[in-house]
Design a protein around this motif. Structure first.
Motif, PDB file in Angstrom:
ATOM      1  N   PHE A   2      -7.669 -86.320  35.565  1.00  0.00           N
ATOM      2  CA  PHE A   2      -7.968 -85.401  34.862  1.00  0.00           C
ATOM      3  C   PHE A   2      -9.244 -84.718  35.388  1.00  0.00           C
ATOM      4  N   THR A   3      -9.561 -83.384  34.952  1.00  0.00           N
ATOM      5  CA  THR A   3     -11.433 -83.024  35.519  1.00  0.00           C
ATOM      6  C   THR A   3     -11.300 -82.261  33.813  1.00  0.00           C
ATOM      7  N   LEU A   4     -12.740 -82.062  33.507  1.00  0.00           N
ATOM      8  CA  LEU A   4     -13.119 -81.857  32.096  1.00  0.00           C
ATOM      9  C   LEU A   4     -14.308 -80.521  32.569  1.00  0.00           C
ATOM     10  N   GLY A   5     -13.719 -79.393  31.696  1.00  0.00           N
ATOM     11  CA  GLY A   5     -15.134 -78.023  32.040  1.00  0.00           C
ATOM     12  C   GLY A   5     -15.288 -78.076  30.625  1.00  0.00           C
ATOM     13  N   ILE A   6     -16.736 -77.634  30.260  1.00  0.00           N
ATOM     14  CA  ILE A   6     -16.858 -77.594  29.162  1.00  0.00           C
ATOM     15  C   ILE A   6     -17.876 -76.436  29.429  1.00  0.00           C
ATOM     16  N   ASP A   7     -17.734 -75.307  28.001  1.00  0.00           N
ATOM     17  CA  ASP A   7     -17.775 -74.397  28.047  1.00  0.00           C
ATOM     18  C   ASP A   7     -19.187 -74.197  26.497  1.00  0.00           C
ATOM     19  N   LEU A   8     -20.084 -73.794  26.855  1.00  0.00           N
ATOM     20  CA  LEU A   8     -21.021 -73.186  25.716  1.00  0.00           C
ATOM     21  C   LEU A   8     -21.435 -71.959  26.175  1.00  0.00           C
ATOM     22  N   SER A   9     -20.605 -71.362  24.998  1.00  0.00           N
ATOM     23  CA  SER A   9     -20.566 -69.320  24.618  1.00  0.00           C
ATOM     24  C   SER A   9     -21.602 -69.536  23.408  1.00  0.00           C
ATOM     25  N   THR A  10     -21.740 -68.027  23.401  1.00  0.00           N
ATOM     26  CA  THR A  10     -21.921 -67.572  22.930  1.00  0.00           C
ATOM     27  C   THR A  10     -21.455 -67.809  21.368  1.00  0.00           C
ATOM     28  N   GLN A  11     -20.455 -67.938  21.202  1.00  0.00           N
ATOM     29  CA  GLN A  11     -19.163 -67.705  19.566  1.00  0.00           C
ATOM     30  C   GLN A  11     -18.507 -69.331  19.720  1.00  0.00           C
ATOM     31  N   SER A  12     -18.737 -69.771  20.177  1.00  0.00           N
ATOM     32  CA  SER A  12     -18.141 -70.971  20.503  1.00  0.00           C
ATOM     33  C   SER A  12     -17.954 -72.758  21.474  1.00  0.00           C
ATOM     34  N   LEU A  13     -17.541 -73.745  21.956  1.00  0.00           N
ATOM     35  CA  LEU A  13     -17.260 -74.473  22.905  1.00  0.00           C
ATOM     36  C   LEU A  13     -15.978 -75.013  23.036  1.00  0.00           C
ATOM     37  N   THR A  14     -16.214 -75.095  24.463  1.00  0.00           N
ATOM     38  CA  THR A  14     -14.515 -74.342  24.731  1.00  0.00           C
ATOM     39  C   THR A  14     -14.520 -76.020  25.504  1.00  0.00           C
ATOM     40  N   LEU A  15     -13.435 -76.440  26.054  1.00  0.00           N
ATOM     41  CA  LEU A  15     -12.617 -77.670  27.194  1.00  0.00           C
ATOM     42  C   LEU A  15     -11.491 -77.295  27.334  1.00  0.00           C
ATOM     43  N   SER A  16     -11.760 -77.795  28.502  1.00  0.00           N
ATOM     44  CA  SER A  16     -10.199 -77.380  29.306  1.00  0.00           C
ATOM     45  C   SER A  16      -9.953 -78.717  30.347  1.00  0.00           C
ATOM     46  N   ILE A  17      -8.664 -79.102  30.512  1.00  0.00           N
ATOM     47  CA  ILE A  17      -8.243 -80.481  31.010  1.00  0.00           C
ATOM     48  C   ILE A  17      -7.899 -79.975  32.471  1.00  0.00           C
ATOM     49  N   LEU A  18      -8.469 -79.872  33.444  1.00  0.00           N
ATOM     50  CA  LEU A  18      -7.405 -79.153  34.571  1.00  0.00           C
ATOM     51  C   LEU A  18      -6.860 -81.549  35.139  1.00  0.00           C
ATOM     52  N   ASN A  19      -5.914 -80.795  35.149  1.00  0.00           N
ATOM     53  CA  ASN A  19      -4.959 -82.082  36.766  1.00  0.00           C
ATOM     54  C   ASN A  19      -4.761 -81.751  37.908  1.00  0.00           C
ATOM     55  N   TYR A  20      -5.838 -82.218  38.109  1.00  0.00           N
ATOM     56  CA  TYR A  20      -6.332 -81.967  40.010  1.00  0.00           C
ATOM     57  C   TYR A  20      -4.856 -82.557  40.416  1.00  0.00           C
ATOM     58  N   LYS A  21      -4.491 -83.312  40.393  1.00  0.00           N
ATOM     59  CA  LYS A  21      -3.297 -83.659  41.391  1.00  0.00           C
ATOM     60  C   LYS A  21      -1.873 -82.857  41.125  1.00  0.00           C
ATOM     61  N   ASN A  22      -1.839 -82.298  39.838  1.00  0.00           N
ATOM     62  CA  ASN A  22      -0.397 -81.252  40.082  1.00  0.00           C
ATOM     63  C   ASN A  22      -0.486 -79.915  39.720  1.00  0.00           C
ATOM     64  N   PHE A  23      -2.665 -78.945  39.671  1.00  0.00           N
ATOM     65  CA  PHE A  23      -2.549 -78.034  39.804  1.00  0.00           C
ATOM     66  C   PHE A  23      -2.332 -77.604  38.461  1.00  0.00           C
ATOM     67  N   LYS A  24      -2.181 -78.045  37.566  1.00  0.00           N
ATOM     68  CA  LYS A  24      -2.155 -77.432  36.103  1.00  0.00           C
ATOM     69  C   LYS A  24      -3.566 -77.544  35.161  1.00  0.00           C
ATOM     70  N   ASN A  25      -3.404 -76.802  34.159  1.00  0.00           N
ATOM     71  CA  ASN A  25      -4.163 -76.398  33.644  1.00  0.00           C
ATOM     72  C   ASN A  25      -3.687 -77.515  32.712  1.00  0.00           C
TER      73      ASN A  25
END
Length: 515
Positions: A2-25
């Motif tokens: 898995f890889t983790l993306g963190i986004d600190l935006s104007t309104q929220s903080l969002t995390l996205s987990i990506l399975n880079y073996k099967n190309f799935k969010n």
């Protein structure tokens, strides 16, 4: 895995987990700032999500809210997945946002390396780390004098654009730093370090103070030589003589910041070998999602299209950037975006279903309405109140009018950079869920419209995080697998009406802003 993306935006903080073996969010988690109990005791207004100010154009947020959201998001993540399987983290944050740190920050970072730090939270650990308590963000527009000073230092508008890729916009970090240093006594002397928001998060995650500025976000500072990807000393020195020391080095967005530190290992269960990248801005990380053009519909609207590294917009409307994996692109950022759409919706007490129904029932109605609540960059112009070119104010016309004019202005002022090719356009952001909005975009751009996966900048960051692993993985395969297969076609029967509308709208807009 898995890889983790963190986004600190104007309104929220969002995390996205990506399975880079099967190309799935695998998972998206978001913590909205206005949902936090702590915001009630914050300096940040729950409704505007800004620190209240008497100075027009001053736009700051509460750093503590960012830290609370990060802790809460990781707690949620811990409940939903095995965090120890995350191999790398990449970070996205609202571009131009930054923090001013004091010498105390160094000792507080050291404490994050101790096991006992997990018994506290980030606010407690970092409470006395700042030489200024607010974080100026991208909505800042009180920097006219400072932006002009930078422009003059470069040798005028054309030179500024040639060097930095942009015409010293008001919101860019260099002008904002100069504004704060010039208007707050001893602030420069008391500031040991200035971090962009993505490097601030990377520094906290790794407990390292020497995290470099990425050249993607560095493009949005009016301080970097765009082609050389290095600081321009004249521009730096015009802000502060020791600014280079405060900002640090410039590196590729895919560079490592280091390994995750003890606080996050002990408190949330990260593996000690989890690699953290230096990250980039939210626009550069969103651009990672797709090779073609992207229209991002958020608080502001951002149109991103591919360019050659040597291409410049000498009109000064757009900005040359690099994406979260280092590729050049051009960005058109219209400040008055979805926040105005929501203002119209709230004015009439409507909801998102009402919007969809209204747009569906009024396909052939093209009302002309213009409104800029804040100073604008696309095109560069001052704020003004609602101007209706029809007889009676009503929800159907007002909502459709603001949707048409705000999107059409981006399309019109970016036209010269994609006129030689048919737009290859994908859309992301909250409004992209509304098929009627997508139909309008297809008609304005007169091309097919594709839909990017939900997750936006955080998902783009999770894709960019794969590069930190140095594995032989084709990013194009992952991007194709994640994208929604829906394609929206333009209505060519309506195209003549849209062309006539846009011509009339631009005429009225230029007449209005000239006066």
């Amino acid at each position: 895995m898995f890889t983790l993306g963190i986004d600190l935006s104007t309104q929220s903080l969002t995390l996205s987990i990506l399975n880079y073996k099967n190309f799935k969010n695998e998972l998206n988690i978001s913590v909205a700032f206005n949902s936090l109990e702590e915001i009630n005791n914050s300096s940040m207004n729950k409704n505007t999500l800004l620190v209240d100010s008497d100075i027009e154009g001053k736009a700051e947020q509460d750093i503590n809210i960012f830290l609370i959201a990060l802790d809460k998001a990781f707690s949620k993540l811990k409940d939903k997945c095995n965090i120890s399987l995350i191999d790398s983290i990449q970070i996205s944050a609202q571009q131009h946002g930054h923090v001013y740190l004091s010498e105390n920050y160094k000792k507080n970072l050291e404490y994050l390396k101790q096991k006992e730090s997990a018994n506290k939270n980030l606010i407690e650990i970092l409470k006395d780390s700042y030489s200024y308590n607010g974080a100026p963000i991208w909505r800042t527009s009180c920097t006219e004098k400072e932006a002009e000073d930078l422009r003059k230092t470069a040798g005028g508008k054309e030179k500024m654009i040639q060097i930095t890729g942009s015409d010293s916009p008001l919101r860019f970090t260099g002008a904002v730093i100069k504004y704060y240093f010039d208007n707050n006594k001893n602030m420069s002397e008391n500031t040991y370090k200035i971090f962009l928001l993505n490097t601030f998060i990377a520094s906290i995650l790794t407990a390292k103070e020497d995290v470099a500025v990425d050249f993607g976000n560095g493009s949005g500072m009016s301080l970097m030589d765009y082609s050389k990807k290095e600081w321009n000393d004249n521009l730096l020195n015009s802000v502060s003589k020791d600014l280079k020391n405060k900002l640090g080095n410039i590196k590729n967005p895919s560079s490592e910041a280091g390994y995750i530190t003890t606080y996050f290992i002990e408190k949330f269960g990260f593996d000690k070998n989890c690699i953290v990248g230096i990250g980039s801005g939210d626009n550069p990380e969103t651009k990672v999602l797709y090779k073609g053009d992207i229209l991002s519909l958020g608080t502001s609207f951002v149109y991103m299209l591919n360019i050659d590294e040597n291409e410049r917009d000498f009109s000064g409307v757009s900005n040359a950037m690099y994406d979260g994996i280092g590729n050049p692109f051009m960005i058109f950022c219209r400040t008055n975006g979805a926040m105005l759409w929501d203002s119209i919706m709230n004015l009439y007490g409507k909801n998102y279903k009402d919007i969809t129904d209204s747009l569906k029932e009024n396909i052939n109605n093209l009302p002309l309405m213009l409104w800029q609540k804040e100073n604008e960059s696309v095109p560069i112009s001052k704020s003004f109140d609602i101007k209706r070119y029809y007889e009676k104010a009503n929800f159907d016309s007002d909502y459709k009018g603001i949707v048409l004019s705000s999107l059409s202005l981006i399309a019109e002022y970016s036209k010269k950079f994609n006129s030689s090719k048919k737009a290859d356009l994908s859309v992301t952001g909250g409004p992209a869920k509304d098929i009627e909005i997508l139909k309008i975009i297809a008609n304005i751009w007169q091309c097919e419209v594709k839909i990017l996966p939900s997750g936006g900048a955080s998902l783009g960051a999770s894709i960019a995080a794969i590069l930190l692993l140095k594995e032989n993985i084709d990013l194009d395969e992952i991007r194709d697998a994640l994208r929604d297969k829906t394609v929206i076609e333009p209505d060519y029967n309506l195209s003549k009406k849209y062309e006539e509308y846009q011509k009339n709208m631009i005429e009225k807009f230029e007449e209005l802003t000239k006066n």
